[in-house]
Write an enzyme that holds these catalytic residues in place. Structure first.
Site, PDB file in Angstrom:
ATOM      1  N   HIS A  67      17.496  29.778 -34.946  1.00 46.48           N
ATOM      2  CA  HIS A  67      17.041  28.395 -34.793  1.00 46.48           C
ATOM      3  C   HIS A  67      15.751  28.169 -35.588  1.00 46.48           C
ATOM      4  O   HIS A  67      15.628  27.191 -36.332  1.00 46.48           O
ATOM      5  CB  HIS A  67      16.826  28.083 -33.304  1.00 46.48           C
ATOM      6  N   GLU A  68      14.804  29.082 -35.434  1.00 47.00           N
ATOM      7  CA  GLU A  68      13.525  28.944 -36.136  1.00 47.00           C
ATOM      8  C   GLU A  68      13.686  29.120 -37.642  1.00 47.00           C
ATOM      9  O   GLU A  68      12.981  28.489 -38.428  1.00 47.00           O
ATOM     10  CB  GLU A  68      12.489  29.921 -35.579  1.00 47.00           C
ATOM     11  N   HIS A  71      14.533  25.819 -39.195  1.00 46.38           N
ATOM     12  CA  HIS A  71      13.308  25.045 -39.461  1.00 46.38           C
ATOM     13  C   HIS A  71      12.642  25.552 -40.746  1.00 46.38           C
ATOM     14  O   HIS A  71      12.259  24.772 -41.617  1.00 46.38           O
ATOM     15  CB  HIS A  71      12.306  25.185 -38.317  1.00 46.38           C
TER      16      HIS A  71
END
Length: 148
Positions: A67-68, A71
């Site tokens: 998920h990170e 980003h």
């Protein structure tokens, strides 16, 4: 697992799922309380909550890292990297990354359960209430503490 092992894991996941290198820093941050991890665009750093590894295991940790990384890679490419951006949502789906992480078992809060004595309506509250001041919203009956 320490910060060096985390760095290696993030670099490997970046190559495996994004086919792109991870050039910056990934560390554990034990001060994080309400999130599994965060990406800091100004510092180009990923911080991960170590409690997720301890309480929920490596599978949940990998989901948070992916998920990170969504980003991170979108930010590096100058695309929309925030949660509401369509590019971010598309990359999450493309890489099989979770939109949200699970709640930590240790963070689940205790709650109080109250019950109407007339109709049986249940009320779940985070804080204690004064049962002399409140009535049931359905039938206006008395409320009492329930220990179900």
């Amino acid at each position: 697992m320490n910060d060096m092992n985390l760095q290696q894991l993030v670099e490997r996941l970046s190559y495996d799922h994004f086919n792109k290198p991870f050039f910056d820093e990934a560390i554990f941050n034990s001060r994080l309380r309400t999130t599994g991890g965060r990406y800091l665009p100004s510092e180009r750093r990923i911080e991960i909550n170590p409690k997720y590894l301890v309480e929920l295991g490596e599978k949940e940790l990998i989901g948070i890292i992916k998920h990170e990384l969504c980003h991170y890679h979108l930010h590096i490419e100058g695309k929309g990297y925030r949660h509401g951006d369509l590019e971010f949502k598309a990359l999450l789906q493309q890489t099989g990354s979770p939109r949200h992480c699970q709640m930590l078992p240790s963070a689940r809060k205790m709650f109080y359960l109250y019950k109407c004595l007339q109709c049986g309506q249940l009320y779940k509250r985070k804080k204690r209430i004064n049962i002399e001041r409140y009535r049931c919203s359905r039938c206006k009956g008395r409320i009492d503490f329930s220990n179900l």
